[in-house]
Design a protein around this motif. Structure first.
Motif, PDB file in Angstrom:
ATOM      1  N   MET A  10       0.856  -1.098   0.009  1.00  0.00           N
ATOM      2  CA  MET A  10      -0.116   0.156   0.035  1.00  0.00           C
ATOM      3  C   MET A  10       1.039   1.253   0.075  1.00  0.00           C
ATOM      4  O   MET A  10       1.607   1.302   0.822  1.00  0.00           O
ATOM      5  CB  MET A  10      -0.756  -0.024   1.185  1.00  0.00           C
ATOM      6  CG  MET A  10      -1.724  -1.048   1.268  1.00  0.00           C
ATOM      7  SD  MET A  10      -2.764  -1.161   2.599  1.00  0.00           S
ATOM      8  CE  MET A  10      -3.797   0.478   2.280  1.00  0.00           C
ATOM      9  N   ILE A  11       0.655   1.815  -0.881  1.00  0.00           N
ATOM     10  CA  ILE A  11       1.598   3.231  -1.222  1.00  0.00           C
ATOM     11  C   ILE A  11       0.631   4.292  -1.080  1.00  0.00           C
ATOM     12  O   ILE A  11      -0.500   4.485  -2.000  1.00  0.00           O
ATOM     13  CB  ILE A  11       2.517   3.188  -2.339  1.00  0.00           C
ATOM     14  CG1 ILE A  11       3.335   1.956  -2.265  1.00  0.00           C
ATOM     15  CG2 ILE A  11       3.377   4.410  -2.625  1.00  0.00           C
ATOM     16  CD1 ILE A  11       4.279   1.687  -3.329  1.00  0.00           C
ATOM     17  N   ASP A  12       0.821   5.441  -0.511  1.00  0.00           N
ATOM     18  CA  ASP A  12       0.245   6.814  -0.306  1.00  0.00           C
ATOM     19  C   ASP A  12       1.083   7.705  -0.058  1.00  0.00           C
ATOM     20  O   ASP A  12       2.179   7.560   0.575  1.00  0.00           O
ATOM     21  CB  ASP A  12      -0.742   6.473   0.666  1.00  0.00           C
ATOM     22  CG  ASP A  12      -1.757   7.623   0.798  1.00  0.00           C
ATOM     23  OD1 ASP A  12      -1.480   8.739   0.498  1.00  0.00           O
ATOM     24  OD2 ASP A  12      -2.918   7.254   1.411  1.00  0.00           O
ATOM     25  N   SER A  72       7.053  -4.148   9.357  1.00  0.00           N
ATOM     26  CA  SER A  72       8.591  -4.328  10.146  1.00  0.00           C
ATOM     27  C   SER A  72       8.680  -3.035  10.877  1.00  0.00           C
ATOM     28  O   SER A  72       8.352  -1.787  10.266  1.00  0.00           O
ATOM     29  CB  SER A  72       9.799  -4.385   9.088  1.00  0.00           C
ATOM     30  OG  SER A  72       9.745  -3.411   8.255  1.00  0.00           O
ATOM     31  N   PRO A  73       9.414  -2.944  11.873  1.00  0.00           N
ATOM     32  CA  PRO A  73       9.783  -1.596  12.571  1.00  0.00           C
ATOM     33  C   PRO A  73      10.589  -0.653  11.655  1.00  0.00           C
ATOM     34  O   PRO A  73      10.342   0.569  11.832  1.00  0.00           O
ATOM     35  CB  PRO A  73      10.504  -2.213  13.692  1.00  0.00           C
ATOM     36  CG  PRO A  73      10.377  -3.532  13.923  1.00  0.00           C
ATOM     37  CD  PRO A  73       9.905  -3.965  12.647  1.00  0.00           C
ATOM     38  N   HIS A  80      11.092   1.914   4.454  1.00  0.00           N
ATOM     39  CA  HIS A  80      11.690   0.728   3.867  1.00  0.00           C
ATOM     40  C   HIS A  80      11.649  -0.497   4.694  1.00  0.00           C
ATOM     41  O   HIS A  80      11.807  -0.308   5.787  1.00  0.00           O
ATOM     42  CB  HIS A  80      13.182   1.209   3.592  1.00  0.00           C
ATOM     43  CG  HIS A  80      13.394   2.367   2.674  1.00  0.00           C
ATOM     44  ND1 HIS A  80      13.176   2.438   1.421  1.00  0.00           N
ATOM     45  CD2 HIS A  80      13.900   3.863   3.049  1.00  0.00           C
ATOM     46  CE1 HIS A  80      13.533   3.372   0.910  1.00  0.00           C
ATOM     47  NE2 HIS A  80      13.769   4.453   1.929  1.00  0.00           N
ATOM     48  N   GLY A  81      11.240  -1.460   4.000  1.00  0.00           N
ATOM     49  CA  GLY A  81      11.031  -2.794   4.858  1.00  0.00           C
ATOM     50  C   GLY A  81       9.609  -3.333   4.440  1.00  0.00           C
ATOM     51  O   GLY A  81       8.907  -2.726   3.308  1.00  0.00           O
ATOM     52  N   TYR A  82       9.162  -4.158   5.236  1.00  0.00           N
ATOM     53  CA  TYR A  82       7.882  -4.620   5.064  1.00  0.00           C
ATOM     54  C   TYR A  82       6.723  -3.889   5.536  1.00  0.00           C
ATOM     55  O   TYR A  82       6.426  -3.644   6.559  1.00  0.00           O
ATOM     56  CB  TYR A  82       7.870  -6.156   5.673  1.00  0.00           C
ATOM     57  CG  TYR A  82       8.776  -7.101   4.952  1.00  0.00           C
ATOM     58  CD1 TYR A  82       8.518  -7.271   3.620  1.00  0.00           C
ATOM     59  CD2 TYR A  82       9.814  -7.554   5.663  1.00  0.00           C
ATOM     60  CE1 TYR A  82       9.335  -8.510   2.953  1.00  0.00           C
ATOM     61  CE2 TYR A  82      10.508  -8.473   5.046  1.00  0.00           C
ATOM     62  CZ  TYR A  82      10.315  -8.860   3.593  1.00  0.00           C
ATOM     63  OH  TYR A  82      11.315  -9.818   3.028  1.00  0.00           O
TER      64      TYR A  82
END
Length: 145
Positions: A10-12, A72-73, A80-82
């Motif tokens: 999901m990118i916003d 991910s933290p 960046h990451g999950y």
């Protein structure tokens, strides 16, 4: 469960801050603000302040947030990451482990409270039985109606 690499993220444009990512992950997980605050053991206002970027959670809270929300933290902190997955009903292992740990903690606390209340009841009953035993030793009462 779908492979994380094969599912789109999901990118916003609101995901460019920790608060925006936190809000997006909470929405994607379908968790209400109140429910997440309760799971974390924080006030709803604290969570609102985090999502509004007025302040940031402690690192330990970030890890708990990531586990509950299934991200991910590092993704919460940097983007960046999950991040959250779009098309899955399954919680990631990390989220399940956090939930299980919280449930075990709640279970242990319930057991502790049950023992404590049971002991208090026993003490109360012992005092009541002791008072009855003493009043039986007084003998018959004469002249009392």
């Amino acid at each position: 469960m779908p492979n994380r690499d094969s599912v789109s993220r999901m990118i916003d444009s609101s995901d460019d801050t920790l608060g925006g990512r936190l809000s997006a992950a909470r929405d994607a997980a379908g968790i209400s603000l109140v429910d997440l605050a309760n799971r974390l053991g924080v006030r709803k206002d604290s969570l609102l302040n985090w999502e509004a970027d007025r302040c940031e959670p402690r690192p330990s809270r970030l890890i708990d947030l990531a586990g509950i929300l299934g991200v991910s933290p590092m993704w919460l902190i940097t983007g960046h990451g999950y991040g959250p997955l779009e098309e899955t009903d399954e919680l990631p292992l990390e989220a399940l482990q956090v939930q299980l740990r919280r449930l075990n903690d709640a279970h242990q606390e319930c057991g502790r409270l049950i023992r404590q209340i049971s002991q208090q009841i026993e003490r109360y009953e012992d005092r009541q039985n002791g008072k009855r035993a003493l009043s039986d030793l007084d003998g018959p009462t004469i002249g009392r109606a």
